[in-house]
Scaffold this motif. Structure first.
Motif, mmCIF file in Angstrom:
data_model
loop_
_atom_site.group_PDB
_atom_site.id
_atom_site.type_symbol
_atom_site.label_atom_id
_atom_site.label_comp_id
_atom_site.label_asym_id
_atom_site.label_seq_id
_atom_site.Cartn_x
_atom_site.Cartn_y
_atom_site.Cartn_z
ATOM 1 N N UNK A 68 13.304 -1.539 9.669
ATOM 2 C CA UNK A 68 13.839 -1.831 8.294
ATOM 3 C C UNK A 68 13.580 -1.782 7.174
ATOM 4 N N UNK A 69 12.094 -1.091 6.948
ATOM 5 C CA UNK A 69 11.677 -0.212 5.830
ATOM 6 C C UNK A 69 12.292 1.529 5.585
ATOM 7 N N UNK A 70 12.325 1.112 4.532
ATOM 8 C CA UNK A 70 12.434 3.269 4.060
ATOM 9 C C UNK A 70 11.203 3.747 3.852
ATOM 10 N N UNK A 71 10.866 3.748 4.531
ATOM 11 C CA UNK A 71 9.241 4.663 4.718
ATOM 12 C C UNK A 71 9.541 6.145 4.927
ATOM 13 N N UNK A 72 8.732 6.969 4.465
ATOM 14 C CA UNK A 72 9.013 8.397 4.711
ATOM 15 C C UNK A 72 7.354 8.640 5.063
ATOM 16 N N UNK A 73 7.342 9.622 5.725
ATOM 17 C CA UNK A 73 6.376 10.543 6.497
ATOM 18 C C UNK A 73 5.975 9.824 6.727
ATOM 19 N N UNK A 74 5.599 8.612 7.834
ATOM 20 C CA UNK A 74 5.012 7.343 8.103
ATOM 21 C C UNK A 74 4.140 7.832 9.447
ATOM 22 N N UNK A 119 0.868 -1.191 -0.144
ATOM 23 C CA UNK A 119 -0.377 0.146 0.468
ATOM 24 C C UNK A 119 0.829 1.369 -0.064
ATOM 25 N N UNK A 120 2.213 0.920 0.494
ATOM 26 C CA UNK A 120 2.725 2.348 1.076
ATOM 27 C C UNK A 120 3.400 2.873 -0.789
ATOM 28 N N UNK A 121 3.524 1.922 -1.405
ATOM 29 C CA UNK A 121 4.699 1.824 -2.686
ATOM 30 C C UNK A 121 3.903 2.451 -3.707
ATOM 31 N N UNK A 122 1.926 2.012 -3.296
ATOM 32 C CA UNK A 122 1.074 2.691 -4.587
ATOM 33 C C UNK A 122 0.797 3.570 -4.056
ATOM 34 N N UNK A 123 0.476 3.994 -2.913
ATOM 35 C CA UNK A 123 0.360 5.611 -2.763
ATOM 36 C C UNK A 123 1.162 6.782 -2.976
ATOM 37 N N UNK A 124 2.584 6.217 -2.560
ATOM 38 C CA UNK A 124 3.421 7.547 -2.594
ATOM 39 C C UNK A 124 4.093 7.981 -4.138
ATOM 40 N N UNK A 125 4.121 6.668 -4.464
ATOM 41 C CA UNK A 125 4.403 7.020 -5.293
ATOM 42 C C UNK A 125 2.970 8.385 -6.234
ATOM 43 N N UNK A 153 1.651 8.605 5.188
ATOM 44 C CA UNK A 153 0.967 7.195 4.740
ATOM 45 C C UNK A 153 0.787 6.709 6.257
ATOM 46 N N UNK A 154 -0.726 6.224 7.110
ATOM 47 C CA UNK A 154 -0.876 6.872 8.093
ATOM 48 C C UNK A 154 -1.426 4.687 8.944
ATOM 49 N N UNK A 155 -0.659 3.718 8.702
ATOM 50 C CA UNK A 155 -1.082 2.525 8.717
ATOM 51 C C UNK A 155 -2.132 2.535 10.388
ATOM 52 N N UNK A 156 -2.302 1.776 10.616
ATOM 53 C CA UNK A 156 -2.909 1.439 11.472
ATOM 54 C C UNK A 156 -2.897 0.504 12.579
ATOM 55 N N UNK A 157 -2.254 0.503 13.736
ATOM 56 C CA UNK A 157 -1.618 -0.973 14.235
ATOM 57 C C UNK A 157 -2.148 -1.636 14.449
ATOM 58 N N UNK A 158 -3.817 -2.113 14.419
ATOM 59 C CA UNK A 158 -4.148 -3.496 14.298
ATOM 60 C C UNK A 158 -4.406 -3.731 15.554
ATOM 61 N N UNK A 159 -4.302 -2.731 16.293
ATOM 62 C CA UNK A 159 -4.601 -3.384 18.235
ATOM 63 C C UNK A 159 -3.486 -3.922 18.846
ATOM 64 N N UNK A 160 -1.819 -3.467 17.635
ATOM 65 C CA UNK A 160 -0.913 -4.126 18.050
ATOM 66 C C UNK A 160 0.018 -2.835 18.378
ATOM 67 N N UNK A 161 -0.394 -1.600 19.157
ATOM 68 C CA UNK A 161 0.675 -0.851 19.212
ATOM 69 C C UNK A 161 2.011 -0.753 19.523
ATOM 70 N N UNK A 162 2.668 -1.889 20.275
ATOM 71 C CA UNK A 162 3.700 -2.114 20.388
ATOM 72 C C UNK A 162 5.001 -3.056 19.841
ATOM 73 N N UNK A 163 3.838 -3.806 18.381
ATOM 74 C CA UNK A 163 4.445 -4.433 18.035
ATOM 75 C C UNK A 163 5.525 -4.281 16.323
ATOM 76 N N UNK A 164 5.587 -2.516 16.609
ATOM 77 C CA UNK A 164 5.795 -2.382 14.860
ATOM 78 C C UNK A 164 7.637 -2.117 14.912
ATOM 79 N N UNK A 165 8.090 -1.801 15.574
ATOM 80 C CA UNK A 165 9.409 -1.479 15.955
ATOM 81 C C UNK A 165 10.956 -2.128 15.664
ATOM 82 N N UNK A 166 10.414 -2.995 14.888
ATOM 83 C CA UNK A 166 11.507 -3.801 14.236
ATOM 84 C C UNK A 166 10.982 -3.334 12.340
#
Length: 390
Positions: A240-246, A209-215, A223-236
């Motif tokens: 690992x990703x080259x995201x901008x403005x997340x 989704x990020x790739x399709x939206x960001x272009x 780009x705003x990701x919902x945490x899937x009700x797991x707020x503290x599960x996303x650090x790793x």
């Protein structure tokens, strides 16, 4: 930008409890079944009238006057009108952008539903069914919708960002909420195979989704990701990703805190807000911007009875004997203290969106809805329950 916003819930994505009159004459509990129980011309007239009246330019002026700078607009997967019998609503979103830009506000587009649902909630459009992630063609459909939205609005001054999917229900929440007990499927056959969404699937979907939206979007949009009700599960994942403005979006409700054992008193709520909401947001804000994309003042203490995690008469609860137990000033002070505690918690992150701006319930004459009016930010601000300026 610190976001102070409100959701325009129940405008383009319907929720029966917020506007029961829209479902009059039917037994439908969600948007999926509504057009199956009305003649096409009645359904079309009802939907178009609702959309034209529920949110107007005047509401954007009111929201601005409350002291907010953004709105989060839930939109359905059929926004472009290509999934009959549902009626598209892209023209309404176009008008919203014009209104937002007129009043110097930003819009977060929130793709709130998916075909065959991403959560089985009533707000996912199809209660008790959660099969979207298992259907590759529907996952691709959702990605195409996101790309078309990014193409259409990606360079608009009024765009804050895009959320690829709202509240995907991952394993723990599926079990804690007992989704298919809380939202029984109308058609058990349609619900066959329903299951929570895995974190592995969700992470892969977000990368695509990020790739399709960001272009298609300007660099300063999010780009705003919902945490899937797991707020503290996303650090790793973010490392690992080259995201901008997340931005990571988390939804924090006191009714869910009650399910977690929060004491149903003002002090109990304030303690839980500080020890859980505020603490968790501050921890995650260290590595990614966090907003609380949904919250409100609703709590069982002010209702006067245990709502079992915010369940309503529509979930089979009976509050018909409920009576207003607090005078207006007492209730005002309860809500103000809870509002201030939560607003302080959101300051540990990058902002918030209240749920929701408006609802159409009679909380005076119908005992089943006493205490539910605090979901309505417009009324909450008018009653002095929510501090102007947020």
């Amino acid at each position: 930008m610190y976001v102070k916003g409100v959701n325009l819930g129940n405008w383009l994505v319907l929720e029966k409890w917020m506007s029961p009159g829209l479902f009059a004459g039917t037994t439908a509990e969600d948007e999926y079944y509504l057009p199956t129980q009305l003649p096409p011309e009645v359904y079309e007239a009802r939907i178009k009238t609702h959309r034209s009246e529920y949110i107007t330019e005047r509401d954007f002026a009111t929201i601005k006057n409350i002291g907010l700078n953004a709105v989060r607009i839930p939109v359905p997967y059929f926004i472009f009108g290509d999934r009959p019998p549902f009626i598209g609503c892209i023209e309404e979103l176009d008008r919203a952008f014009a209104w937002a830009e007129k009043y110097g506000m930003k819009i977060l587009i929130d793709l709130h539903t998916a075909p065959m649902s991403q959560n089985g909630f009533d707000n996912g459009g199809l209660s008790g069914v959660c099969r979207w992630a298992q259907l590759p063609e529907e996952v691709e459909f959702e990605l195409n919708v996101l790309e078309k939205l990014a193409e259409r609005y990606g360079k608009r001054e009024g765009l804050l960002g895009i959320t690829p999917i709202n509240e995907p229900c991952t394993e723990r929440t599926w079990e804690v909420l007992g989704v298919q007990r809380r939202y029984p499927p109308v058609d058990p056959k349609l619900a066959e195979g329903s299951a929570p969404i895995t974190m592995d699937f969700l992470k892969e979907f977000y990368k695509n989704a990020y790739a399709r939206i960001r272009r298609h979007m300007d660099e300063d949009k999010y780009v705003v990701f919902h945490d899937g009700f797991e707020l503290k599960a996303w650090k790793e994942f973010f490392a690992e990703q080259d995201f901008r403005n997340i931005v990571l979006d988390t939804h924090m409700y006191l009714m869910v805190a009650e399910l977690d054992g929060c004491e149903q008193t003002v002090e109990g709520y304030r303690k839980y807000i500080e020890e859980h909401f505020a603490k968790d947001i501050a921890e995650v804000q260290e590595y990614v911007d966090v907003i609380c994309g949904e919250w409100c003042l609703f709590n069982s203490y002010a209702v006067g009875t245990d709502t079992k995690g915010g369940q309503t008469v529509l979930n089979g609860m009976d509050f018909s004997e409920n009576k207003e137990t607090m005078d207006a000033e007492t209730k005002k002070q309860i809500y103000l203290q809870i509002a201030e505690a939560q607003l302080d918690a959101w300051k540990r992150g990058s902002g918030y969106f209240y749920w929701s701006y408006k609802l159409l319930l009679d909380t005076v004459n119908e005992p089943n809805w006493i205490g539910w009016d605090c979901w309505d930010l417009g009324k909450s601000a008018a009653m002095g329950w929510f501090p102007i300026g947020g």
